[in-house]
Design an enzyme around this catalytic site. Structure first.
Site, PDB file in Angstrom:
ATOM      1  N   ASP A 187      27.232  22.525  47.063  1.00  0.00           N
ATOM      2  CA  ASP A 187      28.471  22.076  46.428  1.00  0.00           C
ATOM      3  C   ASP A 187      28.579  20.569  46.357  1.00  0.00           C
ATOM      4  O   ASP A 187      27.871  19.837  47.047  1.00  0.00           O
ATOM      5  CB  ASP A 187      29.679  22.575  47.234  1.00  0.00           C
ATOM      6  CG  ASP A 187      29.850  21.798  48.543  1.00  0.00           C
ATOM      7  OD1 ASP A 187      28.855  21.644  49.276  1.00  0.00           O
ATOM      8  OD2 ASP A 187      30.970  21.321  48.819  1.00  0.00           O
ATOM      9  N   ASP A 224      18.823  16.056  54.296  1.00  0.00           N
ATOM     10  CA  ASP A 224      18.871  14.747  53.662  1.00  0.00           C
ATOM     11  C   ASP A 224      18.454  13.731  54.728  1.00  0.00           C
ATOM     12  O   ASP A 224      17.271  13.591  55.028  1.00  0.00           O
ATOM     13  CB  ASP A 224      20.296  14.527  53.134  1.00  0.00           C
ATOM     14  CG  ASP A 224      20.454  13.269  52.306  1.00  0.00           C
ATOM     15  OD1 ASP A 224      19.440  12.692  51.907  1.00  0.00           O
ATOM     16  OD2 ASP A 224      21.604  12.849  52.060  1.00  0.00           O
ATOM     17  N   ASP A 255      20.354  24.840  53.810  1.00  0.00           N
ATOM     18  CA  ASP A 255      20.204  24.648  52.373  1.00  0.00           C
ATOM     19  C   ASP A 255      19.371  23.407  52.067  1.00  0.00           C
ATOM     20  O   ASP A 255      18.406  23.458  51.323  1.00  0.00           O
ATOM     21  CB  ASP A 255      21.579  24.556  51.679  1.00  0.00           C
ATOM     22  CG  ASP A 255      22.529  23.532  52.321  1.00  0.00           C
ATOM     23  OD1 ASP A 255      22.197  22.973  53.383  1.00  0.00           O
ATOM     24  OD2 ASP A 255      23.608  23.303  51.752  1.00  0.00           O
ATOM     25  N   LYS A 297      15.130  16.426  50.961  1.00  0.00           N
ATOM     26  CA  LYS A 297      15.029  15.092  50.341  1.00  0.00           C
ATOM     27  C   LYS A 297      14.286  14.220  51.345  1.00  0.00           C
ATOM     28  O   LYS A 297      14.869  13.336  51.978  1.00  0.00           O
ATOM     29  CB  LYS A 297      16.425  14.521  50.124  1.00  0.00           C
ATOM     30  CG  LYS A 297      17.232  15.220  49.071  1.00  0.00           C
ATOM     31  CD  LYS A 297      18.452  14.355  48.776  1.00  0.00           C
ATOM     32  CE  LYS A 297      19.626  15.172  48.363  1.00  0.00           C
ATOM     33  NZ  LYS A 297      20.869  14.381  48.274  1.00  0.00           N
ATOM     34  N   GLY A 327      26.554  26.070  52.605  1.00  0.00           N
ATOM     35  CA  GLY A 327      25.556  25.837  51.565  1.00  0.00           C
ATOM     36  C   GLY A 327      24.371  26.790  51.578  1.00  0.00           C
ATOM     37  O   GLY A 327      23.780  27.070  50.540  1.00  0.00           O
ATOM     38  N   PHE A 354      21.701  13.711  44.016  1.00  0.00           N
ATOM     39  CA  PHE A 354      22.669  14.673  44.535  1.00  0.00           C
ATOM     40  C   PHE A 354      22.590  15.955  43.717  1.00  0.00           C
ATOM     41  O   PHE A 354      22.839  15.951  42.518  1.00  0.00           O
ATOM     42  CB  PHE A 354      24.088  14.106  44.542  1.00  0.00           C
ATOM     43  CG  PHE A 354      24.975  14.889  45.457  1.00  0.00           C
ATOM     44  CD1 PHE A 354      25.059  14.563  46.805  1.00  0.00           C
ATOM     45  CD2 PHE A 354      25.673  16.000  44.988  1.00  0.00           C
ATOM     46  CE1 PHE A 354      25.831  15.321  47.681  1.00  0.00           C
ATOM     47  CE2 PHE A 354      26.447  16.766  45.855  1.00  0.00           C
ATOM     48  CZ  PHE A 354      26.533  16.422  47.192  1.00  0.00           C
ATOM     49  N   VAL A 355      22.223  17.042  44.361  1.00  0.00           N
ATOM     50  CA  VAL A 355      22.028  18.311  43.654  1.00  0.00           C
ATOM     51  C   VAL A 355      23.132  19.313  43.992  1.00  0.00           C
ATOM     52  O   VAL A 355      23.698  19.287  45.082  1.00  0.00           O
ATOM     53  CB  VAL A 355      20.652  18.930  43.984  1.00  0.00           C
ATOM     54  CG1 VAL A 355      19.529  18.125  43.351  1.00  0.00           C
ATOM     55  CG2 VAL A 355      20.436  19.065  45.486  1.00  0.00           C
TER      56      VAL A 355
END
Ligand code: IMP
Ligand code: MG
Length: 208
Positions: free
Chosen positions: A187, A131, A128, A159, A70, A180-181
């Site tokens: 991805d 979370d 990247d 996040k 990512g 969710f991005v």
């Protein structure tokens, strides 16, 4: 002057038709959170902050590690913009949380890390997105076993409201809502990495 993250949690998002979005992706996206141009401008700001930080230290030997896959786009944009008065070398780390059959698993597999290059060096982990934090913590724990001089983290997105464990992150691009991005290298099930902007995926696309 603060060089802290840009907080997007209360910002009005862009609509899909305000940007050029690949038709292949359009139906699966809710809205655009950040344009490619905004991301890249912020990457320059992060590179400047990283340069200032390491230029304030003695005996720097920077070893920047891209957490695959990512962070590949972020890494490629970031590293050439760092202008420290010290050698910089590049590596990759593969980290993945075991999810198969074990939803929410906290087990993380860390691979491809070049352990011979870690001892005594200043490691910059380039991520990247953070979370809950388990993935990054596993990477840091793993790196610490090989006695680096220092470890710092640069993450493009965070996040932060979803964090389950506390991690010290020195360089953060954007604080984003708990959605969710995808895009700019991120991805869902190996898709959407090639989307130029950062966008929020629809519920339907996530359940498809
Ligand atoms: P954590 O262990 O919960 O912090 O999960 C972090 C990892 O999950 C990241 O390195 C990503 O690979 C993935 N991830 C978490 N949120 C997203 C997202 O919104 N889009 C894409 N990947 C994500
Ligand atoms: Mg990642």
């Amino acid at each position: 002057m603060s060089s802290g993250p840009i907080d997007l949690r209360d910002r009005e998002p862009y609509t899909l038709d305000q940007f050029r979005v690949n038709n292949e992706h359009k139906d699966d996206l809710e809205y655009v959170l950040l344009s490619e141009g905004e991301i890249e401008s912020r990457v320059s700001g992060l590179a400047a902050a990283i340069t200032r930080e390491y230029d304030s230290r003695e005996n720097v030997d920077l070893y920047a590690n891209c957490v695959l896959k990512g962070a590949m786009r972020f890494f490629g944009a970031l590293i050439p913009r760092i202008e420290v008065r010290a050698p910089v070398s590049e590596g990759v780390i593969r980290a993945s949380r075991y999810r198969a059959g074990k939803p929410g698993s906290k087990e993380t597999e860390v691979r491809w890390l070049d352990r011979d290059l870690i001892e005594g060096r200043d490691i910059l982990v380039v991520e990247d997105i953070i979370d809950e934090g388990y993935t990054l913590q596993a990477v840091i724990d793993h790196l610490e076993e090989y006695n680096p001089q220092s470890i710092e983290v640069a993450t493009l997105f965070d996040k932060v409201s979803n964090r389950k464990i506390e991690i010290d992150v020195k360089f953060t691009g954007f604080t984003i809502p708990d959605e969710f991005v995808v895009g700019y290298g991120l991805d869902y099930d190996e898709r959407y990495r090639n989307l130029r902007h950062l966008a929020v995926l629809t519920e339907e696309a996530r359940n498809a």
